[in-house]
Design a protein around this motif. Structure first.
Motif, PDB file in Angstrom:
ATOM      1  N   ARG A  49       0.872  -1.186   0.000  1.00  0.00           N
ATOM      2  CA  ARG A  49       0.000   0.000   0.000  1.00  0.00           C
ATOM      3  C   ARG A  49       0.901   1.226   0.000  1.00  0.00           C
ATOM      4  NH1 ARG A  49      -2.817   3.523   3.683  1.00  0.00           N
ATOM      5  NH2 ARG A  49      -4.921   4.002   2.928  1.00  0.00           N
ATOM      6  N   VAL A  51       1.297   5.342  -0.271  1.00  0.00           N
ATOM      7  CA  VAL A  51       0.538   6.552   0.037  1.00  0.00           C
ATOM      8  C   VAL A  51       1.260   7.763  -0.538  1.00  0.00           C
ATOM      9  CG1 VAL A  51      -0.485   7.950   1.852  1.00  0.00           C
ATOM     10  CG2 VAL A  51      -0.281   5.476   2.160  1.00  0.00           C
ATOM     11  N   PRO A  59      -5.238   9.007  -4.360  1.00  0.00           N
ATOM     12  CA  PRO A  59      -5.551   8.089  -3.259  1.00  0.00           C
ATOM     13  C   PRO A  59      -4.468   7.027  -3.112  1.00  0.00           C
ATOM     14  CG  PRO A  59      -6.880   7.565  -5.174  1.00  0.00           C
ATOM     15  CD  PRO A  59      -6.170   8.849  -5.496  1.00  0.00           C
TER      16      PRO A  59
END
Length: 443
Positions: A49, A51, A59
């Protein structure tokens, strides 16, 4: 109004550029794994993930990442330094915009997670280097390197960990990427062996010769205390029938009265365990069985004197090939030939290692880890020992093995050691001359 529209268009162009830079930060740029990385590693796939910075308005990106970890030493010893390379071979994202992204705008860093016999994390960093990325194009691979010191013997696993990309394109931005379900799968395993203490065991005889059947006093020291030791005659590398066992005292010493009958005996050794082990033994101490000469004869003797372990080199300067500013790449050359002479005539082998400093010049420096070598070693005909070339790969400030010979019943010989050298010069290294010092150590 015309001025207002122009300013708005400029802001849109600036935000589009930031968007592109942030997308690159998720995936990285191109850098090949260093030469000589081991082939025992395997690529692994795991969910990440990433960021992007809030200013980019993108997003978080969750997707599958493929990575591979390689090391310069697959079988290190405790206390040795291992160089780790963490390569993202298939990023989780691609360039989401039509804007082409320029070269050399990102600097990656991250962690490699250790498991098994040793825990912890290895900090890895990559250079500010990536090729241009076309709009909507796939991102290339990027690599990061670091080192760790082996503290525990056994199998040590290495898994990809979190990483961060710092981008320098209009703005300085960071994009952290985390492993969703840590730890990620194991990509590489090294098997560390314990450090063996130097063998200080010693052996001495009260006489160097005697008639058949005479007992010679064998004095041993610095063996393991209260341990059974085999004392046996030697005929070259083979053991003779002259044998006995003795137990050491509380200080690891013993005195044995060995009866020598075999006229082939030329020396005496002593060792712990079921068979000869140069790490747990001492000798041979020279001994001659004196056979009475027949009438009207003459005994002719000769002696072979033990020499030293020494090293010479054909020169002390190596000029690597030039590379072009903006292109970078491999500056190549050859190590000046090293000659090792092992004339000791004992059971111990030798190891030749090297370590290098950073390459410094008026325009900055190139890291020591950017120098790799491909060693080669040739033994002179009739040399008792077989020479093993070290592994191809980075030399670095921590050092690497150039060549070695193993322990054995009788070692020695003359050896010629060479190596091809390659310095990975970053593309936009400032023009000028860069010099580093490679130090070789024979032990």
């Amino acid at each position: 109004m015309a001025l207002t529209r122009s300013r708005a268009a400029a802001r849109r162009r600036r935000w589009t550029a930031v968007l592109g830079a942030t997308a690159l930060a998720v995936a990285g740029g191109a850098l090949a794994a260093p030469a000589g990385a081991t082939t025992t590693s395997q690529p692994v796939e795991f969910q990440t993930r990433c960021v992007p910075p809030p200013i980019a308005g993108i997003p978080p990106i969750t997707g599958s990442t493929t990575a591979e970890i390689t090391v310069d030493k697959a079988s290190p010893k405790v206390g040795e330094t291992v160089t780790v390379t963490y390569t993202i071979t298939k990023p989780a994202a691609s360039n989401p915009v039509d804007l082409a992204l320029p070269a050399d705008i990102m600097t990656p860093s991250g962690k490699v997670v250790l498991g098994g016999a040793q825990s912890g994390a290895v900090t890895v960093n990559g250079p500010k280097k990536n090729p241009p990325v076309p709009g909507k194009g796939s991102f290339p691979a990027f690599s990061m390197t670091g080192t760790f010191t082996v503290t525990q013997a056994g199998s040590i696993t290495l898994s990809p960990g979190d990483y961060n990309i710092h981008t320098s394109y209009l703005m300085e931005l960071d994009t952290p990427c985390t492993v969703l379900t840590p730890p990620a799968p194991v990509s590489e395993t090294v098997v560390a062996s314990p450090v063996t203490s130097p063998n200080t065991r010693a052996l001495a005889l009260d006489t160097a010769s005697g008639d058949p059947g005479v007992r010679v006093t064998v004095n041993g020291s610095k063996f393991t205390p209260l341990t059974e030791v085999t004392v046996v005659g030697r005929a070259g590398a083979a053991e003779t029938a002259d044998r006995m066992t003795v137990t050491t005292d509380s200080e690891g010493s013993f005195a044995a009265r060995l009866k020598v009958n075999d006229v082939a005996t030329t020396g005496v050794v002593a060792y712990e365990g079921a068979s000869w082990d140069p790490e747990k033994g001492a000798g041979p101490a020279a001994y001659k069985v004196v056979v009475p000469a027949p009438p009207n004869s003459q005994t002719i003797t000769a002696a072979v004197t033990a020499g030293e372990l020494s090293m010479t080199q054909a020169g002390d300067a190596v000029q690597l090939s030039s590379v072009d500013f903006g292109q970078g790449g491999a500056a190549t050359g050859d190590l000046r030939t090293v000659t090792v002479k092992d004339f000791r005539g004992g059971p111990a082998g030798w190891s030749l290692t090297g370590k290098v400093t950073d390459f410094t010049g008026t325009g900055g420096s190139i890291g020591a880890g950017n120098l790799s070598w491909t060693p080669a070693c040739t033994a002179k005909a009739s040399s008792p020992s077989v020479c093993a070339a070290g592994s191809s790969g980075p030399v670095g400030s921590g050092g690497a093995t150039l060549a070695s010979t193993p322990n054995g019943a009788l070692t020695g010989g003359e050896f010629t050691i060479d190596a091809g050298l390659s310095l990975d010069v970053p593309a936009f290294t400032a023009p000028g001359s860069y010099a580093g010092v490679l130090t070789l150590t024979l032990s």
